[in-house]
Write an enzyme that holds these catalytic residues in place. Structure first.
Site, PDB file in Angstrom:
ATOM      1  N   HIS A 142      -9.058   4.647  -2.352  1.00 37.96           N
ATOM      2  CA  HIS A 142     -10.481   4.612  -2.005  1.00 37.96           C
ATOM      3  C   HIS A 142     -11.220   5.622  -2.866  1.00 37.96           C
ATOM      4  O   HIS A 142     -10.770   6.754  -3.024  1.00 37.96           O
ATOM      5  CB  HIS A 142     -10.699   4.968  -0.526  1.00 37.96           C
ATOM      6  CG  HIS A 142     -12.158   5.043  -0.176  1.00 37.96           C
ATOM      7  ND1 HIS A 142     -12.905   3.927   0.089  1.00 37.96           N
ATOM      8  CD2 HIS A 142     -13.011   6.099  -0.109  1.00 37.96           C
ATOM      9  CE1 HIS A 142     -14.164   4.292   0.326  1.00 37.96           C
ATOM     10  NE2 HIS A 142     -14.249   5.601   0.209  1.00 37.96           N
ATOM     11  N   ASP A 177     -17.772   1.245  13.351  1.00 39.00           N
ATOM     12  CA  ASP A 177     -18.344   1.815  12.120  1.00 39.00           C
ATOM     13  C   ASP A 177     -19.553   1.017  11.666  1.00 39.00           C
ATOM     14  O   ASP A 177     -20.545   1.579  11.218  1.00 39.00           O
ATOM     15  CB  ASP A 177     -17.298   1.868  10.994  1.00 39.00           C
ATOM     16  CG  ASP A 177     -17.929   2.386   9.718  1.00 39.00           C
ATOM     17  OD1 ASP A 177     -18.378   3.546   9.726  1.00 39.00           O
ATOM     18  OD2 ASP A 177     -18.023   1.634   8.729  1.00 39.00           O
ATOM     19  N   ARG A 208     -26.768   5.445  11.461  1.00 37.52           N
ATOM     20  CA  ARG A 208     -26.819   6.670  10.637  1.00 37.52           C
ATOM     21  C   ARG A 208     -27.787   6.502   9.475  1.00 37.52           C
ATOM     22  O   ARG A 208     -28.519   7.422   9.123  1.00 37.52           O
ATOM     23  CB  ARG A 208     -25.412   7.005  10.105  1.00 37.52           C
ATOM     24  CG  ARG A 208     -24.483   7.551  11.165  1.00 37.52           C
ATOM     25  CD  ARG A 208     -23.048   7.575  10.680  1.00 37.52           C
ATOM     26  NE  ARG A 208     -22.865   8.368   9.484  1.00 37.52           N
ATOM     27  CZ  ARG A 208     -21.929   8.147   8.553  1.00 37.52           C
ATOM     28  NH1 ARG A 208     -21.076   7.147   8.697  1.00 37.52           N
ATOM     29  NH2 ARG A 208     -21.833   8.921   7.510  1.00 37.52           N
ATOM     30  N   SER A 237     -15.804   7.317   9.117  1.00 35.39           N
ATOM     31  CA  SER A 237     -16.265   5.998   8.686  1.00 35.39           C
ATOM     32  C   SER A 237     -15.299   5.407   7.645  1.00 35.39           C
ATOM     33  O   SER A 237     -14.833   4.267   7.773  1.00 35.39           O
ATOM     34  CB  SER A 237     -17.679   6.149   8.095  1.00 35.39           C
ATOM     35  OG  SER A 237     -18.077   4.994   7.435  1.00 35.39           O
ATOM     36  N   LYS A 262     -11.927   2.469   8.415  1.00 34.97           N
ATOM     37  CA  LYS A 262     -11.867   1.168   7.729  1.00 34.97           C
ATOM     38  C   LYS A 262     -10.590   1.049   6.900  1.00 34.97           C
ATOM     39  O   LYS A 262      -9.942   0.008   6.876  1.00 34.97           O
ATOM     40  CB  LYS A 262     -13.089   0.999   6.818  1.00 34.97           C
ATOM     41  CG  LYS A 262     -14.335   0.637   7.596  1.00 34.97           C
ATOM     42  CD  LYS A 262     -15.539   0.516   6.708  1.00 34.97           C
ATOM     43  CE  LYS A 262     -15.985   1.844   6.183  1.00 34.97           C
ATOM     44  NZ  LYS A 262     -17.370   1.973   5.814  1.00 34.97           N
TER      45      LYS A 262
HETATM   46  N1  URA Z   1     -19.105   5.115   2.766  1.00 35.23           N
HETATM   47  C1  URA Z   1     -18.702   4.741   4.003  1.00 35.23           C
HETATM   48  O1  URA Z   1     -18.006   3.755   4.166  1.00 35.23           O
HETATM   49  N2  URA Z   1     -19.093   5.484   5.037  1.00 35.23           N
HETATM   50  C2  URA Z   1     -19.851   6.585   4.921  1.00 35.23           C
HETATM   51  O2  URA Z   1     -20.145   7.230   5.910  1.00 35.23           O
HETATM   52  C3  URA Z   1     -20.267   6.970   3.628  1.00 35.23           C
HETATM   53  C4  URA Z   1     -19.875   6.213   2.568  1.00 35.23           C
END
Ligand code: URA
Length: 442
Positions: A79, A158, A165, A180, A184
């Site tokens: 990631h 999320d 957010r 977050s 995922k």
């Molecule tokens: N990318 C995400 O998936 N979540 C965040 O909070 C910030 C960037």
């Protein structure tokens, strides 16, 4: 509500309180205004490591957590926190799969000035990033890597929290960002994760210390949840590679898979791939992983794997053999240097914004992306430049947009006289879960 007051006053919440909050909000039993207040309290007060891990776990279990018992190979993903010209995923997934590591990759779209893997993949004619879980599983079982977008079943907490957010000034909290991203990623059913945490003018975290803080938080959170996580802090003071824009970035990845491509992108792909191969038990050490990376490129196996994945996901593999079949912009214009000297810096965010202005990213969430437009840089940090020499070429479909983008791009180059500056080191630090390299085998 007690959990809002407690967080406001800096009192650590119990696991049960956080689990209740996430579950109730996901079911629609807690209104947005109360969660907004709680999120702002988190932004201002922060969270302990234990609270962050519970928040991540609750968000992860708000939806489906995938598992692939039919696949014996270790499942590893990468990631990136986002950058400009950051296209390594398209190289890493096939390289790792070619070496026998399974890569179930769920990616995102462009965010702000940064590009997104899904937008790049969709530049390949026919490529479908919206597979069902069953189709995702089939592609992964067949070729060892699959790349899709977040489904409604993955981490629904999320989805709701991120949307809130976004409009309540509560994106910028490392604890919330960690929960977050990690919720995922861990929903992919992976065993290990390589994090590429970007720092510099083209990254979200401009300061290295902020990138290191987030990297350590994500690595520790992953480890608390039983996963191997390594984080590389990497430079984003200039775009990665020479191409920025969706189809152009596919072209550059294909160049890398064919054994060419720019040196910085080659170096970062080798470094990240080596960690994926090491954590995926395909390599005995990170050095061995680098050898394996080179072999999978020089043998053509990684390129074949990429083409196989493209075809399995509905894309046209002929556009990989012959990248002139990818979307092409109708016009181009060169951006010329106004002075003599050396490229000494970039306003990286501005290069990303120039690509968004061309239509290569979104100014509003609902905007369509033009896959053909983008920027090819001819000069990077350390290169000498003379007046009227091209710094970059803009590929565009709208001269008004090209003019705005050209101004941004020209301003983004820092050119100084004197001795040539050295390009910043690409990999700044490698952090394991305790600040050390996991396994010590680098
Ligand atoms: N990318 C995400 O998936 N979540 C965040 O909070 C910030 C960037």
């Amino acid at each position: 509500m007690d959990v809002i007051r407690k967080k406001r006053d800096g009192v650590e919440l119990s696991a049960a309180e956080i689990e209740w909050l996430v579950a109730s909000y996901t079911r629609g039993e807690v209104p947005d205004y109360q969660i907004s207040a709680w999120l702002m309290a988190v932004v201002l007060r922060g969270m302990t490591r234990a609270e962050t891990a519970v928040l991540t776990d609750s968000m992860l279990h708000s939806g489906d957590v995938l598992s692939f018992p039919s696949i014996a190979a270790k499942k590893v993903d990468k990631h990136s926190t986002g950058g400009v010209g950051d296209k390594t995923s398209l190289v890493l997934a096939p390289v790792a799969a070619a070496a026998g590591v399974a890569v179930p990759m769920i990616s995102g779209r462009g965010l702000g000035h940064t590009g997104g893997t899904l937008d790049k993949l969709e530049a390949i004619p026919g490529f479908n990033v919206n597979l069902s879980t069953a189709e995702f599983r089939r592609v992964l079982e067949t070729c060892g890597c699959a790349m899709i977008g977040q489904t409604p079943q993955i981490a629904p907490a999320d989805r709701k929290l991120y949307a809130l957010r976004d409009v309540t000034g509560t994106v910028e909290s490392p604890y919330l960002i960690c929960a977050s991203i990690m919720s995922k990623k861990l929903a992919e059913g992976i065993d290990a994760l390589v994090l590429d945490v970007k720092t510099g003018s083209g990254a979200f975290m401009k300061k290295e210390e902020d990138a290191v803080f987030l990297a350590e938080l994500m690595a520790e959170t992953g480890q608390r949840m039983g996963k191997q996580v390594v984080a590389l802090i990497t430079d984003m003071n200039q775009p990665l590679g020479n191409m920025v824009g969706n189809a152009l970035e596919v072209v550059e990845c294909v160049d890398i898979l064919k054994g060419g491509g720019p040196a910085d992108l080659r170096e970062l792909c080798a470094e990240l791939a080596a960690w994926m191969l090491y954590l995926g038990n395909a390599a005995a050490s990170v050095e061995d992983g680098k050898r394996l990376y080179k072999k999978s490129i020089s043998s053509g196996e990684a390129l074949e794997k990429f083409k196989q994945m493209v075809e399995l996901q509905g894309g046209d593999p002929r556009s990989i053999d012959d990248t002139s079949r990818l979307p092409q912009a109708r016009h181009w214009v060169k951006i010329l240097s106004e002075g003599n000297g050396f490229v000494s810096s970039f306003q990286g965010e501005q290069v990303g914004t120039a690509c968004v202005v061309l239509g290569g990213g979104r100014e509003k969430k609902e905007d369509a992306v033009d896959p053909a437009v983008g920027i090819v840089l001819h000069k990077k940090i350390g290169d000498s430049v003379s007046q009227n020499e091209p710094l970059a070429t803009i590929y565009h479909n709208d001269s008004g947009r090209a003019e705005r983008a050209g101004r941004l791009l020209l301003e983004s180059f820092g050119i100084t006289e004197g001795s040539p500056p050295t390009a910043p080191a690409l990999v700044r630090r490698v952090l394991g879960t305790s600040g050390e390299k996991p396994g010590g085998a680098h």
